[in-house]
Design a protein around this motif. Structure first.
Motif, short mmCIF file in Angstrom:
data_model
loop_
_atom_site.label_atom_id
_atom_site.label_comp_id
_atom_site.label_asym_id
_atom_site.label_seq_id
_atom_site.Cartn_x
_atom_site.Cartn_y
_atom_site.Cartn_z
N UNK A 355 -2.05 2.08 7.28
CA UNK A 355 -2.49 0.81 6.69
C UNK A 355 -3.03 -0.12 7.76
N UNK A 356 -2.44 -0.05 8.98
CA UNK A 356 -2.85 -0.95 10.07
C UNK A 356 -4.31 -0.73 10.47
N UNK A 357 -4.87 0.41 10.08
CA UNK A 357 -6.26 0.71 10.44
C UNK A 357 -7.25 0.05 9.48
N UNK A 358 -6.75 -0.61 8.43
CA UNK A 358 -7.65 -1.10 7.37
C UNK A 358 -7.48 -2.61 7.15
N UNK A 359 -8.54 -3.22 6.61
CA UNK A 359 -8.46 -4.67 6.38
C UNK A 359 -8.39 -5.03 4.89
N UNK A 360 -8.29 -4.01 4.04
CA UNK A 360 -8.18 -4.29 2.59
C UNK A 360 -7.62 -3.08 1.87
N UNK A 361 -7.06 -3.37 0.70
CA UNK A 361 -6.63 -2.30 -0.21
C UNK A 361 -7.56 -2.29 -1.40
N UNK A 362 -7.97 -1.11 -1.82
CA UNK A 362 -8.67 -0.96 -3.10
C UNK A 362 -7.60 -0.56 -4.10
N UNK A 363 -7.30 -1.46 -5.00
CA UNK A 363 -6.09 -1.33 -5.82
C UNK A 363 -6.43 -0.75 -7.19
N UNK A 364 -5.77 0.34 -7.49
CA UNK A 364 -5.98 1.02 -8.77
C UNK A 364 -4.71 0.94 -9.59
N UNK A 365 -4.84 0.72 -10.87
CA UNK A 365 -3.67 0.81 -11.74
C UNK A 365 -3.98 1.91 -12.76
N UNK A 366 -3.16 2.96 -12.74
CA UNK A 366 -3.30 4.09 -13.67
C UNK A 366 -4.76 4.53 -13.80
N UNK A 367 -5.38 4.71 -12.66
CA UNK A 367 -6.75 5.23 -12.66
C UNK A 367 -7.81 4.25 -13.13
N UNK A 368 -7.43 2.95 -13.18
CA UNK A 368 -8.38 1.94 -13.69
C UNK A 368 -9.61 1.83 -12.80
N UNK A 369 -10.71 1.55 -13.39
CA UNK A 369 -11.96 1.33 -12.68
C UNK A 369 -12.65 0.16 -13.37
#
Ligand SMILES: Cc1ncc(COP(=O)(O)O)c(C=O)c1O
Length: 384
Positions: A355-369
């Motif tokens: 996680x320390x290598x990244x500046x953001x999370x792409x957050x998915x909930x139950x495969x949501x797009x």
């Protein structure tokens, strides 16, 4: 600050995915365990470094957090987290930064394990007209820093802090890191119980000497998830449990299905003679953390774009921007099976490092797009 990102298929790789369903389940599991044990959670936010996630981790809890840098303390205080425990031994060059945070009303608690640091912290506090709450770090297992819990060592140390203007002795803290060296859940539970009994006894020693010891702070993810009792403990710190990783899986405190983050990457080539698949995630995106798996050193397990594990594949070599994927069985990988452009997910060995290598999370909930974007931060000072 949240924003919408595009769909999974449109993401530029490598990037970090976070499954919100797994995250919430991991947090609920820890909170429920501690609730049954009658002790609050002071989550360590060093793994996640994200305000949205810290809000989920502190839901239903007293609200205090643990940090590993003063940058975290500053960012989280700005987001409304006022009760902040900085759980790394203090350094002289950080005292003014800590004093600045204290001066604007953050209840920043410092960790101290030597009298020189106590004296310096007291001098800064007195000059700045503030008081630093202080915990003494105890070494319960020879894992890292801290003073030995022997009364002849601990009591003079506590008396010195108690007698220092500008400091307020609040109690004791330890992190039984040797839980990570165990090869059974029973072994981890024994480390947890030893941690608890040593700390409770050390607190009793201080109180018997007429010293204040309101806080007895313990914790790590493996010990928190296996401890049989928290009697005498006032708070448990744990952090990596929110994400979990292959390290926690190996210890047996979670399963592969409990790992909430993965690095999304793309197949960029094949190397038939060496039976390899090449992806666009190297050590800059995954970290160099590794573990032995079926006798092979691996840097991650591999799943398909939807996160379903591909049992036989593993990340076995890393360059800066290249990752090499091979079959654990040694068989070749047909390029037709994973053509260039195929999306894969890498399950991390150590979530904190990945996680320390990244500046953001792409957050998915139950495969949501489409997904949400939750920012995370790094570094030791806050720019500007
Ligand atoms: C002082 C301290 N407390 C708590 C933790 C959290 O432990 P874990 O990462 O196992 O959740 C750590 C982790 O390194 C730590 O250093």
């Amino acid at each position: 600050v949240r924003s919408q990102s595009s769909s999974l298929a449109a993401l530029e790789t490598p990037c970090l995915l976070l499954d919100r369903g797994i995250l919430e389940r991991n947090i609920e599991r820890m909170q429920e365990r501690l609730r049954l044990g009658g002790v609050p959670l002071r989550p360590h936010v060093k793994t996640t470094k994200c305000v949205e996630i810290a809000r989920l981790m502190t839901r239903g809890q007293p609200g205090g957090i643990t940090v590993s840098t003063l940058a975290e303390a500053e960012r989280f205080a700005a987001a409304g987290f006022r009760d902040v425990l900085y759980a790394v031994a203090m350094a002289p060059n950080k005292l003014e930064h800590a004093a600045n945070l204290r001066s604007v009303g953050t209840a920043l608690t410092l960790l101290i394990d030597n009298v020189q640091m106590a004296r310096l912290a007291g001098e800064v506090a007195t000059r700045r007209g503030i008081r630093f709450p202080v915990l003494i770090e105890i070494d319960v297992d020879g894992h890292r820093s801290g003073v030995l819990p022997a009364p002849e060592v601990l009591v003079p140390m506590a008396q010195a802090i108690h007698a220092t203007p500008g400091l307020e002795l609040r109690g004791l803290l330890t992190h039984a890191g040797s839980g990570y060296d165990c090869d059974s859940l029973k072994g981890i539970a024994e480390v947890a119980e030893r941690e608890r009994t040593i700390m409770v006894e050390a607190a009793r020693t201080l109180r018997a000497a007429g010293l204040h010891c309101a806080e007895v702070s313990v914790g790590s993810t493996p010990t928190a998830l296996t401890a049989s009792s928290y009697a005498g403990v006032t708070e448990v710190r744990a952090g990596v449990f929110a994400f979990n990783d292959l390290m926690q899986t190996r210890l047996g405190v979670c399963t592969l299905d409990d790992i909430a983050i993965s690095v999304l990457c793309t197949v960029i080539g094949h190397h038939a003679p060496q039976r390899r698949l090449i992806v666009d995630a190297g050590w800059t995106a995954v970290s160099q953390e590794s573990q032995l798996h079926q006798g092979t050193r691996i840097y991650g397990r591999i799943g398909d774009a939807r996160g379903r594990l591909i049992e036989d594949l593993a990340l076995t070599l890393l360059n800066q921007e290249h990752g090499i994927v091979t079959r654990l069985s040694g068989c070749s990988i047909e390029s037709a099976e994973f053509p260039v452009g195929t999306s894969l997910r890498i399950l991390p060995v150590h979530a904190c490092a990945t996680a320390a290598a990244h500046d953001r999370y792409h957050v998915q909930r139950a495969g949501s797009d489409p997904m949400e974007v939750w920012p995370r931060f790094g570094g030791w000072t806050v720019p500007g």
